[in-house]
Scaffold this motif. Structure first.
Motif, PDB file in Angstrom:
ATOM      1  N   LEU A   1       0.827  -1.203   0.000  1.00  0.00           N
ATOM      2  CA  LEU A   1       0.000   0.000   0.000  1.00  0.00           C
ATOM      3  C   LEU A   1       0.865   1.258   0.000  1.00  0.00           C
ATOM      4  CD1 LEU A   1      -2.853  -0.990   2.481  1.00  0.00           C
ATOM      5  CD2 LEU A   1      -2.994  -0.748   0.002  1.00  0.00           C
ATOM      6  N   LEU A   2       1.925   1.254   0.790  1.00  0.00           N
ATOM      7  CA  LEU A   2       2.827   2.402   0.832  1.00  0.00           C
ATOM      8  C   LEU A   2       3.515   2.577  -0.514  1.00  0.00           C
ATOM      9  CD1 LEU A   2       4.138   4.712   2.366  1.00  0.00           C
ATOM     10  CD2 LEU A   2       5.884   3.092   3.152  1.00  0.00           C
ATOM     11  N   ARG A   3       3.903   1.474  -1.126  1.00  0.00           N
ATOM     12  CA  ARG A   3       4.546   1.543  -2.445  1.00  0.00           C
ATOM     13  C   ARG A   3       3.591   2.136  -3.480  1.00  0.00           C
ATOM     14  NH1 ARG A   3       5.556  -2.780  -6.653  1.00  0.00           N
ATOM     15  NH2 ARG A   3       7.196  -1.879  -7.918  1.00  0.00           N
ATOM     16  N   ARG A   4       2.339   1.701  -3.466  1.00  0.00           N
ATOM     17  CA  ARG A   4       1.332   2.238  -4.378  1.00  0.00           C
ATOM     18  C   ARG A   4       1.121   3.714  -4.137  1.00  0.00           C
ATOM     19  NH1 ARG A   4      -3.214   3.896  -4.045  1.00  0.00           N
ATOM     20  NH2 ARG A   4      -5.264   3.495  -4.692  1.00  0.00           N
ATOM     21  N   GLU A   5       1.079   4.091  -2.878  1.00  0.00           N
ATOM     22  CA  GLU A   5       0.904   5.503  -2.520  1.00  0.00           C
ATOM     23  C   GLU A   5       2.092   6.335  -3.009  1.00  0.00           C
ATOM     24  OE1 GLU A   5       0.112   8.214   1.475  1.00  0.00           O
ATOM     25  OE2 GLU A   5       0.364   6.060   1.683  1.00  0.00           O
ATOM     26  N   LEU A   6       3.303   5.851  -2.787  1.00  0.00           N
ATOM     27  CA  LEU A   6       4.501   6.562  -3.236  1.00  0.00           C
ATOM     28  C   LEU A   6       4.548   6.692  -4.752  1.00  0.00           C
ATOM     29  CD1 LEU A   6       7.197   5.061  -0.850  1.00  0.00           C
ATOM     30  CD2 LEU A   6       6.556   7.479  -1.018  1.00  0.00           C
ATOM     31  N   LEU A   7       4.205   5.625  -5.451  1.00  0.00           N
ATOM     32  CA  LEU A   7       4.207   5.669  -6.919  1.00  0.00           C
ATOM     33  C   LEU A   7       3.155   6.634  -7.462  1.00  0.00           C
ATOM     34  CD1 LEU A   7       4.839   1.921  -7.824  1.00  0.00           C
ATOM     35  CD2 LEU A   7       6.414   3.848  -8.092  1.00  0.00           C
ATOM     36  N   GLY A   8       1.982   6.623  -6.873  1.00  0.00           N
ATOM     37  CA  GLY A   8       0.933   7.548  -7.287  1.00  0.00           C
ATOM     38  C   GLY A   8       1.314   8.986  -7.018  1.00  0.00           C
ATOM     39  N   PHE A   9       1.901   9.232  -5.848  1.00  0.00           N
ATOM     40  CA  PHE A   9       2.361  10.573  -5.481  1.00  0.00           C
ATOM     41  C   PHE A   9       3.439  11.035  -6.456  1.00  0.00           C
ATOM     42  CE2 PHE A   9       5.121  13.465  -3.108  1.00  0.00           C
ATOM     43  CZ  PHE A   9       4.197  14.381  -2.636  1.00  0.00           C
ATOM     44  N   ALA A  35       3.946   9.988  -9.573  1.00  0.00           N
ATOM     45  CA  ALA A  35       3.366  10.214 -10.901  1.00  0.00           C
ATOM     46  C   ALA A  35       2.652  11.559 -10.969  1.00  0.00           C
ATOM     47  CB  ALA A  35       2.402   9.080 -11.253  1.00  0.00           C
ATOM     48  N   ALA A  36       1.871  11.878  -9.947  1.00  0.00           N
ATOM     49  CA  ALA A  36       1.184  13.171  -9.907  1.00  0.00           C
ATOM     50  C   ALA A  36       2.201  14.309  -9.853  1.00  0.00           C
ATOM     51  CB  ALA A  36       0.239  13.238  -8.708  1.00  0.00           C
ATOM     52  N   GLY A  37       3.255  14.112  -9.087  1.00  0.00           N
ATOM     53  CA  GLY A  37       4.295  15.137  -8.974  1.00  0.00           C
ATOM     54  C   GLY A  37       5.052  15.362 -10.272  1.00  0.00           C
ATOM     55  N   ALA A  90       6.022  18.825 -14.969  1.00  0.00           N
ATOM     56  CA  ALA A  90       6.018  19.064 -16.416  1.00  0.00           C
ATOM     57  C   ALA A  90       5.122  20.248 -16.773  1.00  0.00           C
ATOM     58  CB  ALA A  90       5.571  17.804 -17.159  1.00  0.00           C
ATOM     59  N   VAL A  91       3.949  20.332 -16.153  1.00  0.00           N
ATOM     60  CA  VAL A  91       3.035  21.454 -16.403  1.00  0.00           C
ATOM     61  C   VAL A  91       3.658  22.757 -15.923  1.00  0.00           C
ATOM     62  CG1 VAL A  91       0.810  22.469 -15.698  1.00  0.00           C
ATOM     63  CG2 VAL A  91       0.939  20.076 -16.426  1.00  0.00           C
ATOM     64  N   CYS A 115       0.584  23.171  -8.810  1.00  0.00           N
ATOM     65  CA  CYS A 115      -0.075  22.722  -7.576  1.00  0.00           C
ATOM     66  C   CYS A 115      -1.463  22.170  -7.878  1.00  0.00           C
ATOM     67  CB  CYS A 115      -0.197  23.874  -6.586  1.00  0.00           C
ATOM     68  SG  CYS A 115       1.311  24.266  -5.706  1.00  0.00           S
ATOM     69  N   THR A 116      -2.171  22.826  -8.757  1.00  0.00           N
ATOM     70  CA  THR A 116      -3.522  22.392  -9.105  1.00  0.00           C
ATOM     71  C   THR A 116      -3.501  21.028  -9.784  1.00  0.00           C
ATOM     72  OG1 THR A 116      -4.217  24.693  -9.287  1.00  0.00           O
ATOM     73  CG2 THR A 116      -5.627  23.043 -10.342  1.00  0.00           C
ATOM     74  N   VAL A 117      -2.557  20.831 -10.698  1.00  0.00           N
ATOM     75  CA  VAL A 117      -2.422  19.538 -11.373  1.00  0.00           C
ATOM     76  C   VAL A 117      -2.033  18.448 -10.369  1.00  0.00           C
ATOM     77  CG1 VAL A 117      -1.013  18.249 -13.045  1.00  0.00           C
ATOM     78  CG2 VAL A 117      -1.957  20.489 -13.654  1.00  0.00           C
ATOM     79  N   ALA A 118      -1.096  18.754  -9.479  1.00  0.00           N
ATOM     80  CA  ALA A 118      -0.681  17.769  -8.473  1.00  0.00           C
ATOM     81  C   ALA A 118      -1.831  17.421  -7.537  1.00  0.00           C
ATOM     82  CB  ALA A 118       0.510  18.306  -7.676  1.00  0.00           C
ATOM     83  N   TYR A 119      -2.591  18.436  -7.130  1.00  0.00           N
ATOM     84  CA  TYR A 119      -3.735  18.175  -6.258  1.00  0.00           C
ATOM     85  C   TYR A 119      -4.755  17.272  -6.959  1.00  0.00           C
ATOM     86  CZ  TYR A 119      -7.808  18.675  -3.334  1.00  0.00           C
ATOM     87  OH  TYR A 119      -8.897  18.386  -2.546  1.00  0.00           O
TER      88      TYR A 119
END
Length: 143
Positions: A5-13, A15-17, A22-23, A51-55
């Motif tokens: 679960l932590l790995r999934r959370e880190l990967l998702g974070f 990817a969003a970052g 890039a934006v 920030c908006t894209v990351a959120y």
């Protein structure tokens, strides 16, 4: 299971970052170049867009099972990102002005490598504990 679960959370974070970065970069380059805005205005606008894209990426991706509503989560997310930016600036200031490491390479290492790494840690901690805390991953010491 917990590590997964932590790995999934880190990967998702992450990817969003990366998408937000890039934006931020693309918009900054456009605003500084063809749009002809000054550096601070361009950076402020690109920072807000990033920030908006990351959120959005975290709210609809990484923490999609969390029920956060209203302006408070975005305001907290923005504050956490400002804290991360302050960490990066502090690393650069300490290196450049405090330690006297004034070369371009030293500035890049302190601001974009060390500062970014520390800022990412601050942003991850703040995002999961202050913004999306209702996700059940972070429990109170009293509960």
């Amino acid at each position: 299971m917990r590590h997964r679960l932590l790995r999934r959370e880190l990967l998702g974070f992450a990817a969003a970052g990366l998408l937000a970065y890039a934006v931020d970069l693309a918009l900054f380059l456009y605003l500084r170049g063809p749009a002809g805005l000054g550096p601070l205005t361009a950076k402020a606008l690109s920072f807000v867009a990033g920030c908006t894209v990351a959120y959005a990426g975290n709210a609809h991706g990484t923490y999609r099972d969390t029920r956060v509503r209203g302006p408070r989560p975005y305001a907290m997310f923005f504050a956490v990102n400002l804290a991360g930016a302050a960490v990066q600036l502090l690393c650069l200031a300490v290196s450049h002005y405090g330690l006297g490491l004034t070369s371009q390479r030293a500035d890049i290492v302190s601001g974009a490598v060390v500062g970014m790494a520390l800022a990412t840690g601050v942003r991850f901690w703040g995002t999961r504990t202050l913004v999306f805390r209702d996700a059940g991953r972070v429990r109170s010491w009293t509960g």
